[in-house]
Design a protein around this motif. Sequence first.
Motif, short mmCIF file in Angstrom:
data_model
loop_
_atom_site.label_atom_id
_atom_site.label_comp_id
_atom_site.label_asym_id
_atom_site.label_seq_id
_atom_site.Cartn_x
_atom_site.Cartn_y
_atom_site.Cartn_z
N ALA A 195 33.28 12.62 17.00
CA ALA A 195 33.86 13.86 17.51
C ALA A 195 35.32 13.99 17.08
CB ALA A 195 33.75 13.91 19.03
N GLY A 196 36.06 12.90 17.11
CA GLY A 196 37.45 12.93 16.66
C GLY A 196 37.56 13.27 15.19
N ALA A 197 36.67 12.70 14.38
CA ALA A 197 36.69 12.97 12.94
C ALA A 197 36.36 14.43 12.65
CB ALA A 197 35.71 12.05 12.22
N VAL A 198 35.35 14.95 13.32
CA VAL A 198 34.96 16.35 13.11
C VAL A 198 36.08 17.29 13.54
CG1 VAL A 198 33.35 18.15 13.88
CG2 VAL A 198 32.48 15.90 13.23
N ALA A 199 36.68 17.01 14.68
CA ALA A 199 37.77 17.86 15.16
C ALA A 199 38.97 17.83 14.21
CB ALA A 199 38.20 17.41 16.56
N GLU B 57 38.10 19.88 11.03
CA GLU B 57 38.14 21.31 11.34
C GLU B 57 39.57 21.81 11.49
OE1 GLU B 57 35.75 23.72 11.43
OE2 GLU B 57 34.54 22.14 10.51
N ALA B 58 40.41 21.01 12.14
CA ALA B 58 41.82 21.40 12.28
C ALA B 58 42.49 21.47 10.92
CB ALA B 58 42.55 20.42 13.19
N GLU B 59 42.19 20.53 10.04
CA GLU B 59 42.76 20.54 8.69
C GLU B 59 42.32 21.79 7.93
OE1 GLU B 59 44.91 19.32 5.38
OE2 GLU B 59 44.95 18.49 7.39
N LYS B 60 41.05 22.14 8.04
CA LYS B 60 40.54 23.33 7.34
C LYS B 60 41.18 24.61 7.86
CE LYS B 60 35.95 21.66 6.08
NZ LYS B 60 34.50 21.84 6.32
N ARG B 61 41.41 24.69 9.17
CA ARG B 61 41.96 25.91 9.76
C ARG B 61 43.45 26.07 9.51
NH1 ARG B 61 38.35 28.04 14.24
NH2 ARG B 61 36.47 26.84 13.92
N VAL C 91 39.35 10.15 8.67
CA VAL C 91 39.64 8.76 9.02
C VAL C 91 40.60 8.68 10.21
CG1 VAL C 91 40.75 6.65 8.20
CG2 VAL C 91 39.16 7.87 6.72
N MET C 92 41.64 9.49 10.17
CA MET C 92 42.60 9.47 11.26
C MET C 92 41.98 9.98 12.57
SD MET C 92 45.03 8.01 9.86
CE MET C 92 46.20 8.07 11.18
N GLY C 93 41.13 10.99 12.46
CA GLY C 93 40.45 11.49 13.65
C GLY C 93 39.50 10.46 14.23
N GLY D 151 38.44 6.87 18.64
CA GLY D 151 38.14 5.53 19.16
C GLY D 151 39.21 5.06 20.13
N ALA D 152 40.47 5.35 19.81
CA ALA D 152 41.56 4.95 20.69
C ALA D 152 41.51 5.71 22.01
CB ALA D 152 42.90 5.19 20.00
N LEU D 153 41.18 6.99 21.95
CA LEU D 153 41.07 7.77 23.19
C LEU D 153 39.91 7.29 24.04
CD1 LEU D 153 41.86 11.40 22.02
CD2 LEU D 153 43.24 9.93 23.48
N ALA D 154 38.81 6.92 23.40
CA ALA D 154 37.66 6.41 24.14
C ALA D 154 38.02 5.10 24.85
CB ALA D 154 36.47 6.21 23.22
#
Length: 67
Positions: free
Chosen positions: A11-15, A18-22, A37-39, A44-47
């Motif tokens: 979910a972090g990677a997808v978000a 998407e933020a990069e594309k927008r 990769v950063m997402g 993982g860190a947030l989880a």
Amino acid sequence: MEILDKVAEIAGAVAAVEAEKRTRRGAALLAEGVAAVMGCEGGGALAALAQDELGSAGAADNAGLQA
């Protein structure tokens, strides 16, 4: 909890992608890859943080019930 960790990473990677594309309409594939990769790392860190917080909150709740 391994499944939930992986879901948070995905979910972090997808978000992030998407933020990069927008924010950058013509985002290069490399930029999207770096965002993914950063997402993934951020998710993982947030989880892990949420798991620690929920674990400490659950321990406090159990202590209050026993008192």
